[in-house]
Design a protein around this motif. Structure first.
Motif, mmCIF file in Angstrom:
data_model
loop_
_atom_site.group_PDB
_atom_site.id
_atom_site.type_symbol
_atom_site.label_atom_id
_atom_site.label_comp_id
_atom_site.label_asym_id
_atom_site.label_seq_id
_atom_site.Cartn_x
_atom_site.Cartn_y
_atom_site.Cartn_z
ATOM 1 N N LYS A 2 0.571 -1.247 -0.358
ATOM 2 C CA LYS A 2 0.058 0.268 0.041
ATOM 3 C C LYS A 2 1.105 1.407 0.384
ATOM 4 O O LYS A 2 1.712 1.175 0.900
ATOM 5 C CB LYS A 2 -0.697 0.126 1.143
ATOM 6 N N GLY A 3 0.592 2.298 -0.870
ATOM 7 C CA GLY A 3 1.682 3.351 -0.558
ATOM 8 C C GLY A 3 0.501 4.684 -0.793
ATOM 9 O O GLY A 3 -0.922 5.112 -1.289
ATOM 10 N N GLU A 4 1.181 5.687 -0.059
ATOM 11 C CA GLU A 4 0.453 6.458 0.248
ATOM 12 C C GLU A 4 1.070 8.081 -0.151
ATOM 13 O O GLU A 4 2.494 8.111 -0.287
ATOM 14 C CB GLU A 4 0.388 7.477 1.932
ATOM 15 N N GLN A 33 5.636 11.555 -12.152
ATOM 16 C CA GLN A 33 5.938 10.197 -10.932
ATOM 17 C C GLN A 33 4.842 10.501 -9.914
ATOM 18 O O GLN A 33 5.457 11.873 -9.337
ATOM 19 C CB GLN A 33 7.237 9.822 -11.261
ATOM 20 N N VAL A 34 4.519 10.140 -9.085
ATOM 21 C CA VAL A 34 3.866 9.763 -7.446
ATOM 22 C C VAL A 34 5.132 9.368 -6.878
ATOM 23 O O VAL A 34 6.099 8.645 -7.182
ATOM 24 C CB VAL A 34 2.835 9.141 -7.768
ATOM 25 N N ILE A 35 6.033 10.082 -5.760
ATOM 26 C CA ILE A 35 5.622 9.888 -4.605
ATOM 27 C C ILE A 35 5.329 9.395 -3.728
ATOM 28 O O ILE A 35 4.229 10.308 -3.110
ATOM 29 C CB ILE A 35 6.863 10.881 -4.284
ATOM 30 N N VAL A 36 5.459 8.280 -3.393
ATOM 31 C CA VAL A 36 4.792 7.729 -2.031
ATOM 32 C C VAL A 36 5.203 6.650 -1.348
ATOM 33 O O VAL A 36 6.327 6.569 -1.524
ATOM 34 C CB VAL A 36 3.523 5.910 -3.093
ATOM 35 N N GLY A 37 4.695 6.714 -0.195
ATOM 36 C CA GLY A 37 5.421 6.298 1.105
ATOM 37 C C GLY A 37 4.534 4.625 1.583
ATOM 38 O O GLY A 37 3.948 4.545 0.843
ATOM 39 N N LEU A 38 5.175 3.697 1.375
ATOM 40 C CA LEU A 38 4.979 2.178 1.684
ATOM 41 C C LEU A 38 4.779 2.054 2.738
ATOM 42 O O LEU A 38 6.153 2.300 3.904
ATOM 43 C CB LEU A 38 6.343 1.079 0.681
ATOM 44 N N GLY A 92 4.461 0.523 6.535
ATOM 45 C CA GLY A 92 4.832 -0.563 7.544
ATOM 46 C C GLY A 92 6.113 -1.155 6.460
ATOM 47 O O GLY A 92 6.567 -1.784 7.261
ATOM 48 N N THR A 93 7.192 0.130 5.903
ATOM 49 C CA THR A 93 8.358 -0.042 5.661
ATOM 50 C C THR A 93 8.986 1.223 5.906
ATOM 51 O O THR A 93 10.668 0.944 6.325
ATOM 52 C CB THR A 93 8.389 -0.534 4.052
ATOM 53 N N GLY A 94 7.990 2.161 5.994
ATOM 54 C CA GLY A 94 9.363 3.152 6.286
ATOM 55 C C GLY A 94 10.274 4.155 4.674
ATOM 56 O O GLY A 94 11.206 4.231 5.337
ATOM 57 N N VAL A 95 9.779 3.613 4.254
ATOM 58 C CA VAL A 95 11.003 3.541 2.788
ATOM 59 C C VAL A 95 9.834 4.400 1.743
ATOM 60 O O VAL A 95 8.080 4.167 1.993
ATOM 61 C CB VAL A 95 11.392 2.510 2.222
ATOM 62 N N GLU A 96 10.381 4.655 0.451
ATOM 63 C CA GLU A 96 9.892 6.151 -0.250
ATOM 64 C C GLU A 96 9.481 4.825 -1.382
ATOM 65 O O GLU A 96 10.785 3.977 -1.808
ATOM 66 C CB GLU A 96 10.176 6.779 -0.057
ATOM 67 N N GLY A 97 9.000 5.074 -2.345
ATOM 68 C CA GLY A 97 8.519 4.607 -3.703
ATOM 69 C C GLY A 97 8.354 5.731 -4.493
ATOM 70 O O GLY A 97 7.417 6.666 -4.266
ATOM 71 N N VAL A 98 8.452 5.232 -5.521
ATOM 72 C CA VAL A 98 8.145 6.275 -6.960
ATOM 73 C C VAL A 98 7.268 5.794 -7.977
ATOM 74 O O VAL A 98 7.686 4.377 -8.153
ATOM 75 C CB VAL A 98 9.015 6.977 -8.067
ATOM 76 N N ASP A 144 20.813 1.975 -0.527
ATOM 77 C CA ASP A 144 21.157 2.260 0.675
ATOM 78 C C ASP A 144 19.204 1.718 1.104
ATOM 79 O O ASP A 144 18.838 2.251 1.119
ATOM 80 C CB ASP A 144 20.110 3.605 0.463
ATOM 81 N N LYS A 145 19.799 1.288 2.925
ATOM 82 C CA LYS A 145 19.015 0.274 3.340
ATOM 83 C C LYS A 145 17.362 1.947 3.823
ATOM 84 O O LYS A 145 16.620 1.375 3.830
ATOM 85 C CB LYS A 145 19.317 -0.376 4.250
ATOM 86 N N GLU A 146 18.438 2.941 3.501
ATOM 87 C CA GLU A 146 17.405 3.460 4.845
ATOM 88 C C GLU A 146 16.503 4.691 3.796
ATOM 89 O O GLU A 146 15.109 4.117 4.312
ATOM 90 C CB GLU A 146 18.314 4.513 5.669
ATOM 91 N N GLY A 147 17.705 4.339 2.131
ATOM 92 C CA GLY A 147 17.549 5.579 2.239
ATOM 93 C C GLY A 147 16.483 5.399 0.462
ATOM 94 O O GLY A 147 16.363 6.411 -0.404
ATOM 95 N N GLY A 148 16.776 4.379 0.296
ATOM 96 C CA GLY A 148 16.338 3.300 -0.406
ATOM 97 C C GLY A 148 14.978 3.406 -1.422
ATOM 98 O O GLY A 148 13.792 3.823 -0.456
ATOM 99 N N SER A 149 14.865 3.265 -2.512
ATOM 100 C CA SER A 149 13.311 3.602 -2.959
ATOM 101 C C SER A 149 13.223 2.523 -3.441
ATOM 102 O O SER A 149 13.737 2.361 -4.575
ATOM 103 C CB SER A 149 13.350 4.822 -2.849
ATOM 104 N N TYR A 150 11.733 2.093 -3.999
ATOM 105 C CA TYR A 150 11.191 1.236 -5.754
ATOM 106 C C TYR A 150 10.379 1.824 -6.111
ATOM 107 O O TYR A 150 9.716 2.947 -6.125
ATOM 108 C CB TYR A 150 10.216 -0.306 -4.065
ATOM 109 N N LEU A 151 10.562 1.299 -7.786
ATOM 110 C CA LEU A 151 9.748 1.862 -8.635
ATOM 111 C C LEU A 151 9.250 0.361 -8.611
ATOM 112 O O LEU A 151 8.202 -0.535 -8.486
ATOM 113 C CB LEU A 151 10.307 1.229 -9.371
ATOM 114 N N LEU A 152 7.344 1.090 -8.148
ATOM 115 C CA LEU A 152 6.235 0.674 -8.496
ATOM 116 C C LEU A 152 4.680 0.986 -9.785
ATOM 117 O O LEU A 152 5.469 2.122 -10.346
ATOM 118 C CB LEU A 152 5.075 1.287 -6.735
ATOM 119 N N SER A 153 3.973 -0.062 -9.969
ATOM 120 C CA SER A 153 3.144 0.412 -10.367
ATOM 121 C C SER A 153 2.101 -0.307 -9.910
ATOM 122 O O SER A 153 1.314 -1.133 -9.302
ATOM 123 C CB SER A 153 3.087 -0.966 -11.811
#
Length: 404
Positions: A27-29, A38-43, A45-51, A86-95
């Protein structure tokens, strides 16, 4: 909570970042929309972001993304890949789009296994077939569109078709569909329904589907019946194409139904007025009319004077001259004028005459009358002195010959 428990919860929270894997549904907010489309989302329960690239959003064509998506919106996404290490600042590509496609594939697979059909609109005509939108891209080969050859595929663009799933392979985005199977099933069902309700004697409407040398096939609604060439009209029909056209609507009478052989015999002419019913209104004794010689027999000629109505010219009414057979003076197909001698519609009889319209030959010996044989010689009654023999001499000589 003890210090040990607190450390354990913190450790689990940190390790949860590693639990985000390619293919996971998360789930992304929505946090922001940046200038890179692109939309920046927070995942959660993970503390990381994705695009989420705009092209990976499930939006309708022409829809304004910046107006349809707001900060704080939460939606399901599938993880496509990891960006950075980077474990803390890393992000993911989402769809979002691919996640919905995955759901569609799952639904289509379930329908395929259950033998169910799907419906989808035709979005594109390509070489070799049609492209449809079934939530995912589907393809209908040209050979699987109808149960007959279709020359112009453009007629299907925009149409929504019922389709049978022939082949499905989500990993390759491969979905092969068939409309032909649906058409065949519908035709068989309609044929069975039509066959069941038809009985001999019924008068129904249909459309001429095919023309052959021996008759016409008429579509009665899912099933074809045959009108033999002899049942097309009361007058003689040489070729069905002379009087009928493909696509023409005709009224037919059902002559026979054979469900086992799926054969239906039909007649067009038996739905038309009987020719003899109107003969008395069209002609009377003494009338002179034109007709066509149809048949020649030893006793006369049958002449068609109206479609389906033939009258007889007896051999004695063909000519004032003596003829041995009608074909001495008439030929089949010849058009002639005749005089009506008698009208008996209830018996389907019409007496005609040709010689009544010809001038009677003058009295005398007919040209073709046989010459009488010469009379046998007779004993002359001339006086005895004119022959030089007496009657006694002639008789006596004959008696002498007989004595010898």
């Amino acid at each position: 909570m003890s210090e040990a428990d607190a450390n354990k919860d913190l450790l689990e929270a940190l390790n949860s970042v590693n639990e985000v894997k390619i293919g996971d549904v998360v789930k992304g907010e929505v946090l922001a929309l940046d200038d890179n489309k692109q939309v920046i989302v927070g995942l959660e329960g993970t503390g990381v972001e994705g695009v989420v690239p705009f092209k990976e959003l499930s939006t309708k064509p022409g829809e304004d993304i910046e107006e349809s998506i707001k900060i704080g919106d939460v939606f399901d996404l599938v993880v496509i890949s990891k960006i950075g290490s980077d474990k803390e600042g890393g992000s993911y590509l989402l769809s979002q789009r691919r996640l919905e496609a995955r759901k569609v594939w799952d639904e289509i697979e379930k329908k395929f296994e259950a033998g169910e059909t799907i419906t989808a609109p035709v979005t594109q005509v390509v070489k070799g077939g049609l492209v449809v939108d079934a939530g995912v891209r589907g393809f209908i080969p040209a050979s699987m569109i109808e149960d007959h050859f279709v020359e112009d595929l453009n007629q299907y663009k925009g149409q929504t078709l019922e389709l049978k799933i022939v082949e499905i392979e989500p990993s390759e985005n491969r979905l092969i569909l068939s409309h032909k199977e649906i058409v065949k099933a519908q035709r068989e069902a309609k044929k069975a329904e039509t066959m069941a309700k038809l009985t001999a004697g019924d008068v129904v409407e249909g459309k001429v589907a095919r023309l052959t040398s021996f008759g016409a096939f008429v579509d009665l609604g899912g099933v074809d019946g045959l009108v033999h060439v002899s049942e097309i009209a009361f007058e003689r029909v040489d070729k069905p194409s002379d009087v009928l056209k493909v696509g023409q609507t005709v009224k037919v009478k059902v002559l026979a139904v054979d469900p086992e052989k799926e054969r239906i015999s039909l007649s067009i002419k038996q739905t038309l007025p009987q020719p003899w019913d109107q003969v008395a209104e069209k002609v009377a004794e003494g009338d002179v009319i034109e007709g066509t010689v149809k048949r020649l027999t030893s006793f006369g000629a049958f002449v068609e004077v109206f479609p389906g109505v033939e009258g007889l010219v007896h051999i004695s009414q063909i000519s004032h001259k003596h003829i041995a057979t009608p074909n001495e003076v008439l030929t089949s197909g010849e058009k002639i004028k005749v005089k009506v001698l008698s009208v008996r519609p209830e018996e389907h009889r019409l007496g005609l005459s040709i010689k009544a319209l010809e001038e009677k030959p003058a009295a005398g010996v007919s040209e073709n009358k046989k010459r009488r044989p010469a009379a046998k010689p007779t004993i002359s009654n001339a006086p005895e002195e004119s022959t030089g023999f007496t009657l006694g001499d002639l008789v006596g000589d004959e008696l002498k010959k007989n004595d010898k």
